[in-house]
Structure formats: C-alpha cells, structure tokens
Write a protein that holds these residues in place. Structure first.
Motif, PDB file in Angstrom:
ATOM      1  N   GLY A   1      32.332  69.337  -1.803  1.00  0.00           N
ATOM      2  CA  GLY A   1      33.543  69.439  -1.429  1.00  0.00           C
ATOM      3  C   GLY A   1      33.349  67.967   0.040  1.00  0.00           C
ATOM      4  N   TRP A   2      31.688  67.969   0.400  1.00  0.00           N
ATOM      5  CA  TRP A   2      31.272  67.052   1.813  1.00  0.00           C
ATOM      6  C   TRP A   2      31.491  65.280   1.430  1.00  0.00           C
ATOM      7  N   GLN A   3      31.365  64.922   0.017  1.00  0.00           N
ATOM      8  CA  GLN A   3      31.668  63.850   0.030  1.00  0.00           C
ATOM      9  C   GLN A   3      33.153  63.903   0.152  1.00  0.00           C
ATOM     10  N   ARG A   4      34.283  64.630   0.080  1.00  0.00           N
ATOM     11  CA  ARG A   4      34.921  63.776   0.269  1.00  0.00           C
ATOM     12  C   ARG A   4      35.552  63.389   1.763  1.00  0.00           C
ATOM     13  N   ALA A   5      34.938  63.986   1.928  1.00  0.00           N
ATOM     14  CA  ALA A   5      35.511  63.946   3.999  1.00  0.00           C
ATOM     15  C   ALA A   5      34.765  61.868   4.202  1.00  0.00           C
ATOM     16  N   GLN A   6      34.389  61.870   3.153  1.00  0.00           N
ATOM     17  CA  GLN A   6      34.118  59.943   3.813  1.00  0.00           C
ATOM     18  C   GLN A   6      35.986  59.279   3.953  1.00  0.00           C
ATOM     19  N   ASP A   7      36.334  58.807   4.525  1.00  0.00           N
ATOM     20  CA  ASP A   7      36.925  58.251   4.566  1.00  0.00           C
ATOM     21  C   ASP A   7      37.706  56.727   3.614  1.00  0.00           C
ATOM     22  N   PRO A   8      38.590  57.052   3.291  1.00  0.00           N
ATOM     23  CA  PRO A   8      39.008  55.928   2.342  1.00  0.00           C
ATOM     24  C   PRO A   8      38.626  54.527   2.500  1.00  0.00           C
ATOM     25  N   ALA A   9      39.354  54.655   3.994  1.00  0.00           N
ATOM     26  CA  ALA A   9      39.656  53.730   4.243  1.00  0.00           C
ATOM     27  C   ALA A   9      37.867  52.694   4.659  1.00  0.00           C
ATOM     28  N   LEU A  10      37.501  53.301   5.084  1.00  0.00           N
ATOM     29  CA  LEU A  10      36.050  53.114   4.825  1.00  0.00           C
ATOM     30  C   LEU A  10      35.339  52.170   3.942  1.00  0.00           C
TER      31      LEU A  10
ATOM     32  N   LEU B   1      45.020  50.670   0.917  1.00  0.00           N
ATOM     33  CA  LEU B   1      45.635  49.074   1.081  1.00  0.00           C
ATOM     34  C   LEU B   1      47.046  48.666   1.955  1.00  0.00           C
ATOM     35  N   ASN B   2      48.190  49.706   1.248  1.00  0.00           N
ATOM     36  CA  ASN B   2      49.440  49.235   1.702  1.00  0.00           C
ATOM     37  C   ASN B   2      49.029  49.618   3.684  1.00  0.00           C
ATOM     38  N   ARG B   3      48.205  50.742   4.127  1.00  0.00           N
ATOM     39  CA  ARG B   3      47.959  50.563   5.616  1.00  0.00           C
ATOM     40  C   ARG B   3      47.115  49.463   6.314  1.00  0.00           C
ATOM     41  N   LEU B   4      45.944  49.432   5.513  1.00  0.00           N
ATOM     42  CA  LEU B   4      44.703  48.350   5.519  1.00  0.00           C
ATOM     43  C   LEU B   4      45.665  46.782   5.862  1.00  0.00           C
ATOM     44  N   GLU B   5      47.006  46.437   4.861  1.00  0.00           N
ATOM     45  CA  GLU B   5      47.947  45.131   5.412  1.00  0.00           C
ATOM     46  C   GLU B   5      48.237  45.577   5.822  1.00  0.00           C
ATOM     47  N   GLU B   6      49.386  46.042   6.263  1.00  0.00           N
ATOM     48  CA  GLU B   6      49.697  46.687   7.775  1.00  0.00           C
ATOM     49  C   GLU B   6      49.480  46.372   8.675  1.00  0.00           C
ATOM     50  N   GLN B   7      48.243  47.014   8.761  1.00  0.00           N
ATOM     51  CA  GLN B   7      47.011  46.408   9.922  1.00  0.00           C
ATOM     52  C   GLN B   7      46.630  44.985   9.933  1.00  0.00           C
TER      53      GLN B   7
ATOM     54  N   GLY C   1      39.448  42.276   9.596  1.00  0.00           N
ATOM     55  CA  GLY C   1      39.263  43.751   8.881  1.00  0.00           C
ATOM     56  C   GLY C   1      37.340  43.523   8.543  1.00  0.00           C
ATOM     57  N   ALA C   2      36.838  42.141   9.222  1.00  0.00           N
ATOM     58  CA  ALA C   2      35.533  42.054   8.962  1.00  0.00           C
ATOM     59  C   ALA C   2      34.908  42.467   9.949  1.00  0.00           C
ATOM     60  N   ALA C   3      34.965  42.480  11.597  1.00  0.00           N
ATOM     61  CA  ALA C   3      35.508  42.344  12.265  1.00  0.00           C
ATOM     62  C   ALA C   3      34.462  44.139  12.144  1.00  0.00           C
ATOM     63  N   ALA C   4      36.683  44.956  11.962  1.00  0.00           N
ATOM     64  CA  ALA C   4      36.553  46.303  12.292  1.00  0.00           C
ATOM     65  C   ALA C   4      35.858  46.995  10.908  1.00  0.00           C
ATOM     66  N   LEU C   5      35.097  46.635  10.029  1.00  0.00           N
ATOM     67  CA  LEU C   5      34.436  47.389   9.129  1.00  0.00           C
ATOM     68  C   LEU C   5      32.504  47.246   9.908  1.00  0.00           C
ATOM     69  N   ARG C   6      32.575  45.577  10.855  1.00  0.00           N
ATOM     70  CA  ARG C   6      31.198  46.265  11.339  1.00  0.00           C
ATOM     71  C   ARG C   6      31.418  46.503  12.009  1.00  0.00           C
ATOM     72  N   GLU C   7      31.677  46.662  13.281  1.00  0.00           N
ATOM     73  CA  GLU C   7      32.394  47.685  14.373  1.00  0.00           C
ATOM     74  C   GLU C   7      31.859  49.009  13.935  1.00  0.00           C
ATOM     75  N   ARG C   8      32.557  49.211  13.043  1.00  0.00           N
ATOM     76  CA  ARG C   8      32.598  50.835  12.176  1.00  0.00           C
ATOM     77  C   ARG C   8      30.835  51.323  11.924  1.00  0.00           C
TER      78      ARG C   8
END
Lengths: 330, 105
Positions: free
Chosen positions: B5-14, B51-57, B78-85
């Motif tokens: 279950g550890w891997q499930r904790a990964q954020d799908p958006a990331l 995808l819906n959430r990321l599209e809205e953001q 999106g690229a900037a947010a990903l780099r920061e994260r």
C-alpha cells in the motif's frame, strides 16, 4: 455487447452531463484500449463509479454558469435532507425494539448495570435528536415553502399526499383514543364507544369500528409520509429557488447531517453498550434490543451510518455549490 | 521488505504532470507511462479526475483530438509547478537517504 462491457458503459453514464460532453469520447477510447488489454471490466467500472461520485460531489470543471451551480445546490440540498424521511421509520423500528428489558428475579428495586445505563442513555440521545430533527424539518419546510414557485399547477402527487395527511390525521385524532381503549370482543359490545375494556371477561377478538378507523388513519399518514419526499423532490426540481432559500437550506442541511451523524454514533454506541452488559444477576435489570431485532441491530446501525454519510456528502456538495454560485455572481 | 500500500500514497497529479513532462500524451499513453515510471496503475476514473482538476488549475491543456483520443500537454504554469514540487521532493529524498545511510552505517 457483453455484461461487463455494459456495466462499464453504464458506469460511464453516471457522470454528470457536462463531464460527459467534455470527456466521454476520449474516456470510451481509453476504456476500449484497457479492455482489449484484458484489464478487469469490474475494476474499471468501480473506478469509474468512484470518479463519477467525486465529479458529482465536487463539480470540478463544471461550466461557470450560475444556473448550473444553483441547480447543483438544489439537488445537493435534497440529497442532504431527504434521508430524514428514511431516518424516522428507522427510529420507530429502534424505538419499538429497544428498552429496559424486565426486572429479573422479581426484584422491585432492580437497577441496570453500568453498560446498560450507557445503552439507556444512548437510546435517550437518539430519541432526543429525533425530536429535534422533527422541529428542524418543520422549520426547513416552512423556509422551503416560501421559496417554491407559487401558483404552479399541482399534479396528483402533492394532492394525494395532502389529502392522505389530512384524512389520516383526522381519523387518528378522532378514532385512536376509542380504538385504543374500546373493548374489542363480541362479548363486550356494551363497552364499545366507552374508554374501558376492564369489564370484559374474555380476551377480545377482532377490531372495533373505532380501531378500523384509527388504523386506516395511521395507514393514510404512512402513505402521506412515504409520498412526501417525492412531492418535495419534484417541487424543488421544478423551480429555481431564490438565494435566500438556498442559503437557509444549506444551514438546515448542515444541522440535519450533524444530527444524523450524532444519531448514528448514539445508535452504534447503544448497541455496543448493550452487548457489553454482564449476564443479569438477582436484583439487576437488563437493557437490550428485543429478540425481534436481534442480530439485525448491526444492519439498523449500518443503515443509520449510511444515511448520515449520504446526508453529509449532500451537505458538503450543497455548501460548496452555493459558495461557487455566489462567487460567480461576484 | 516492501510495505503493502506504500506506493498508493503517491500523488496521481504529480505522476500525471511528471509523465506529461515527456511531451503531450493521451489517456492510454499516460496510464502506460505512469505504470512504467512508478509501477502505479491509474484507473480511467482517477486519471480523468486528475486531468480535469489540473485542467481547471491551468496546469495542463488539451490539444486537438486525434480520432477519439485527445492528447494533453503541460502548460508553462504546469511545468513551473512540477519543477517546484520535484525540487522539494528531491530535497526530502536526499536528506532522507543521507540520514538512512548514516543510521545504517
């Protein structure tokens, strides 16, 4: 089309219209590809149902239309508040099947064990909350009624519900006192219409006219109660409620869902406490759900929890949609 | 020993953003790519929810549909947010690994 494929298609159809307009085609393409790869249709369907529920509750990505968010608020308010109509019969079942269960070994001063006292207290909390919920329901209806479209042509459903309620209440009020106390045996004709059956020698058989009328009245009240949620849902869906009704509706929904949550906790607590009681000793009484309910108690508690969850999700969605609607105005 | 279950904790958006960093992809390609890089299988409901959430953001945007499939690409935001994260994640990973190394040395 195979059964699992149909299930997947049905799951996809549970998404809101605006979502389907935007994503349906590409999601179908993705599902086709995944199914061809041999992935489980059941798993895909469950995942779609979860996604659909999320989309309906959160409304993320829904068009920025005030009317759409207002309609979403109305629907969510119905989902949050209508469980009350299911909750009340459950409370009645609980009430009919729970309570302090006799005094053992004939002791007059019998007391409940500590766990039994807790169970009894939880039971009182459930009844107290049910009474409060009744007043909230009356208040909520009065506020909603102000917001419903006036002068709209009413269908047979509201009329049938209203007639059933009025006649039912009338019959019960008039006949029930006689129905309860009048002797029912053919040996006691002399007592019919009086408030006593104490002079009857034999156990009475059959029903008196008063009892038949009282039971008819009760049945009509039950019919009115069963029709009421459909009447309310139809009336709300047919009109655009003003902002003030939506705002007070959101508040009522919040109170309802909180009450439901407390009731679910209290009913579960009552069951646990009753189960923890020791075997009654001499001089002790015992609190338990009667055998008529027995193992079904878990189902009753589960039904309460489910209704509380549905109401909470509806309230969450209603408040969120209302805020979004107001933000769109700004 | 892997914890279930550890891997499930990964954020799908990331995961979606990381996957789209390689270039525009449609739903199926995204699922396959995420499986290969993170060994996580996203269902269609989860993927399109993200995808819906990321599209809205404004972090991803859809491109013109190719037949029934519609590719998505990362936006500048999106690229900037990903780099920061990823920088934060990388820093946490570096510190964590260093501490583990020290502790188990």
């Amino acid at each position: 089309m195979t059964g699992p494929a149909k299930l997947t298609l049905l799951s996809l159809r549970t998404y809101p219209a605006w979502w389907q307009e935007h994503y349906r085609e590409e999601m179908e393409a993705l599902i086709d590809a995944l199914t061809k790869e041999g992935r489980s249709s059941l798993r895909i369907s469950l995942n779609l149902l979860g996604g659909s529920l999320r989309a309906r509750i959160l409304g993320t990505g829904a068009p920025a239309s005030r009317q759409l968010w207002s309609r979403r608020t109305q629907t969510a308010l119905l989902i949050a508040t209508l469980p009350w109509f299911a909750m009340i019969p459950l409370v009645a079942i609980f009430s009919a099947n729970s309570g302090e269960y006799g005094y053992f070994h004939g002791s007059q001063g019998a007391r409940l064990p500590r766990a039994g006292v807790y169970a009894h207290n939880f039971e009182s909390i459930v009844f107290g909350l049910a009474v409060v919920s009744f007043f909230i329901a009356v208040f909520g209806w009065s506020r909603l009624h102000d917001g419903l479209a006036k002068g709209e042509k009413k269908g047979w459903l509201p009329r049938a519900s209203l007639v059933a309620a009025i006649f039912g209440a009338g019959l019960v009020l008039v006949a029930l006192p006689y129905g309860l106390y009048t002797a029912t045996a053919r040996y006691c004709f002399g007592n019919i219409g009086t408030r006593t059956s104490f002079h009857c020698v034999m156990k009475p058989h059959g029903l008196t006219i008063a009892q038949v009328l009282a039971f008819t009245g009760l049945a009509l009240l039950v019919v009115a109660f069963v029709l009421a949620p459909f009447v309310i849902a139809r009336a709300v869906r047919r009109c655009d409620l003003p902002d003030i009704s939506l705002r007070s509706g959101s508040r009522v929904a919040t109170v309802f869902s909180t009450l439901f949550a407390f009731m679910a906790v209290a009913i579960s607590g009552c069951g646990v406490a009753a189960a923890l009681q020791p075997i009654p000793l001499k001089g002790m009484s015992y609190y338990l759900e009667r055998s008529a309910l027995g193992g079904w108690y878990i189902l009753l508690a589960a039904a309460f929890v489910s209704l509380a969850v549905v109401s909470s999700l509806g309230t969450f969605s209603a408040r969120r949609s209302y805020r979004r609607m107001i933000a769109l105005e700004g | 020993m892997a914890v279930k279950g550890w891997q499930r904790a990964q954020d799908p958006a990331l995961l979606v953003l990381t996957s789209l960093a390689a270039g525009p992809m449609h739903g199926y390609a995204l699922i396959k790519d995420i499986e290969s890089i993170a060994h996580v299988t996203l269902g269609p409901g989860t993927l399109y929810g993200v995808l819906n959430r990321l599209e809205e953001q404004g972090l991803v945007e859809p491109l013109a549909a190719e037949e029934r499939r519609r590719p998505y690409r990362l936006t500048g935001a999106g690229a900037a947010a990903l780099r920061e994260r990823l920088l934060v994640t990388s820093k946490v990973a570096t510190v964590g690994l260093r501490r583990l190394g020290t502790a188990h040395a």
